[in-house]
Design an enzyme around this catalytic site. Structure first.
Site, PDB file in Angstrom:
ATOM      1  N   ASP A   1       0.874  -1.162   0.000  1.00 35.66           N
ATOM      2  CA  ASP A   1       0.000   0.000   0.000  1.00 35.66           C
ATOM      3  C   ASP A   1       0.922   1.225   0.000  1.00 35.66           C
ATOM      4  O   ASP A   1       2.075   1.138   0.423  1.00 35.66           O
ATOM      5  CB  ASP A   1      -0.896  -0.037   1.244  1.00 35.66           C
ATOM      6  CG  ASP A   1      -1.781   1.185   1.359  1.00 35.66           C
ATOM      7  OD1 ASP A   1      -2.422   1.556   0.356  1.00 35.66           O
ATOM      8  OD2 ASP A   1      -1.819   1.773   2.451  1.00 35.66           O
ATOM      9  N   ARG A   2       0.424   2.354  -0.463  1.00 34.62           N
ATOM     10  CA  ARG A   2       1.280   3.544  -0.530  1.00 34.62           C
ATOM     11  C   ARG A   2       1.160   4.389   0.745  1.00 34.62           C
ATOM     12  O   ARG A   2       2.057   4.427   1.563  1.00 34.62           O
ATOM     13  CB  ARG A   2       0.910   4.387  -1.762  1.00 34.62           C
ATOM     14  CG  ARG A   2       1.926   5.483  -2.061  1.00 34.62           C
ATOM     15  CD  ARG A   2       1.443   6.447  -3.117  1.00 34.62           C
ATOM     16  NE  ARG A   2       0.535   7.417  -2.498  1.00 34.62           N
ATOM     17  CZ  ARG A   2      -0.081   8.396  -3.146  1.00 34.62           C
ATOM     18  NH1 ARG A   2       0.094   8.519  -4.445  1.00 34.62           N
ATOM     19  NH2 ARG A   2      -0.880   9.233  -2.531  1.00 34.62           N
ATOM     20  N   ASP A   3       0.031   5.077   0.889  1.00 33.72           N
ATOM     21  CA  ASP A   3      -0.140   6.020   1.991  1.00 33.72           C
ATOM     22  C   ASP A   3      -0.194   5.288   3.323  1.00 33.72           C
ATOM     23  O   ASP A   3      -0.994   4.378   3.523  1.00 33.72           O
ATOM     24  CB  ASP A   3      -1.416   6.841   1.804  1.00 33.72           C
ATOM     25  CG  ASP A   3      -1.410   7.643   0.509  1.00 33.72           C
ATOM     26  OD1 ASP A   3      -0.327   8.099   0.098  1.00 33.72           O
ATOM     27  OD2 ASP A   3      -2.489   7.805  -0.095  1.00 33.72           O
TER      28      ASP A   3
ATOM     29  N   ASN B   1      -5.541   3.023  -3.342  1.00 30.52           N
ATOM     30  CA  ASN B   1      -6.833   3.665  -3.591  1.00 30.52           C
ATOM     31  C   ASN B   1      -6.592   5.167  -3.649  1.00 30.52           C
ATOM     32  O   ASN B   1      -5.957   5.716  -2.751  1.00 30.52           O
ATOM     33  CB  ASN B   1      -7.829   3.381  -2.452  1.00 30.52           C
ATOM     34  CG  ASN B   1      -8.364   1.976  -2.461  1.00 30.52           C
ATOM     35  OD1 ASN B   1      -8.172   1.211  -3.401  1.00 30.52           O
ATOM     36  ND2 ASN B   1      -9.048   1.616  -1.383  1.00 30.52           N
TER      37      ASN B   1
ATOM     38  N   CYS C   1      -6.471   2.728  -7.982  1.00 26.44           N
ATOM     39  CA  CYS C   1      -7.919   2.779  -8.178  1.00 26.44           C
ATOM     40  C   CYS C   1      -8.329   4.241  -8.089  1.00 26.44           C
ATOM     41  O   CYS C   1      -8.205   4.850  -7.019  1.00 26.44           O
ATOM     42  CB  CYS C   1      -8.662   1.963  -7.117  1.00 26.44           C
ATOM     43  SG  CYS C   1     -10.453   2.224  -7.217  1.00 26.44           S
TER      44      CYS C   1
ATOM     45  N   CYS D   1     -11.630  -2.681  -8.535  1.00 24.55           N
ATOM     46  CA  CYS D   1     -10.235  -2.426  -8.176  1.00 24.55           C
ATOM     47  C   CYS D   1     -10.070  -1.783  -6.803  1.00 24.55           C
ATOM     48  O   CYS D   1      -8.992  -1.874  -6.219  1.00 24.55           O
ATOM     49  CB  CYS D   1      -9.550  -1.573  -9.242  1.00 24.55           C
ATOM     50  SG  CYS D   1     -10.354  -0.020  -9.667  1.00 24.55           S
TER      51      CYS D   1
END
Length: 186
Positions: A11-13, A56, A94, A104
């Site tokens: 995941d990024r954030d 997301n 997404c 997604c």
């Protein structure tokens, strides 16, 4: 933990970068690395473990940020990492809002499945690392092992994650455990 992880899906954030308190990250100057995350990416690269990012970005679907702004941040990130010898499989986003019914948006598995397909590495050799229950649900739905980091939203997940979920203080600690496990399986 899988005997030998060959692909991590992040995941990024809240995992790679600190989440903004208000709003969505839409400019490079807003990026602030989570402690140890850049070093973890270097460890994965040195060990030959493929890395994908899944994120997301509902601010796009809500009309709060542009897809172009998100793409520019990801282009900067990809170039920065490549300059240090870290090549990504890809960054999968997404852009839909929560009510748009796409396949997604995490917790649905679409982004994770796209990362797996792009990597060419089977789900059994992949692991998703996130900071939110929806990350873990997406990974499980895609058939990959999952782990939670206690950065970002991960500090508040508590018992909701389940007793069998791997939990690490941050991505660097997770990377160390993954590499130790991989070396032990050789």
């Amino acid at each position: 933990m899988s005997p030998s992880v060959q692909h991590v899906i992040l995941d990024r954030d809240g995992v790679l970068n600190r989440e903004l308190e208000n709003g969505w990250l839409s400019r490079v100057d807003q990026w602030e690395w989570e402690d140890g995350s850049l070093e973890a990416l270097g460890l994965f690269a040195a060990a030959g473990i493929e890395v994908s990012i899944v994120s997301n970005q509902s601010g796009i679907g809500r009309g709060v940020i542009s897809g172009q702004a998100v793409d520019e941040v990801h282009q900067w990130l990809t170039a920065l990492l490549a300059a240090t010898g870290i090549d990504l499989v890809g960054i999968f986003v997404c852009p839909h809002g929560p009510d748009q019914g796409c396949d997604c948006r995490k917790p649905r598995p679409g982004l994770v499945e796209k990362a797996i397909e792009s990597s060419g590495i089977e789900p059994e050799r992949s692991m998703l690392i996130g900071d939110d229950l929806r990350d873990l649900e997406a990974g499980r739905a895609a058939g990959v092992e999952v782990a939670l980091v206690r950065t970002g939203k991960g500090t508040g997940q508590g018992d909701a994650i389940g007793p069998d979920t791997l939990v690490f203080d941050n991505l660097l600690v997770a990377a160390g455990a993954i590499l130790e496990r991989s070396q032990g399986s050789r």
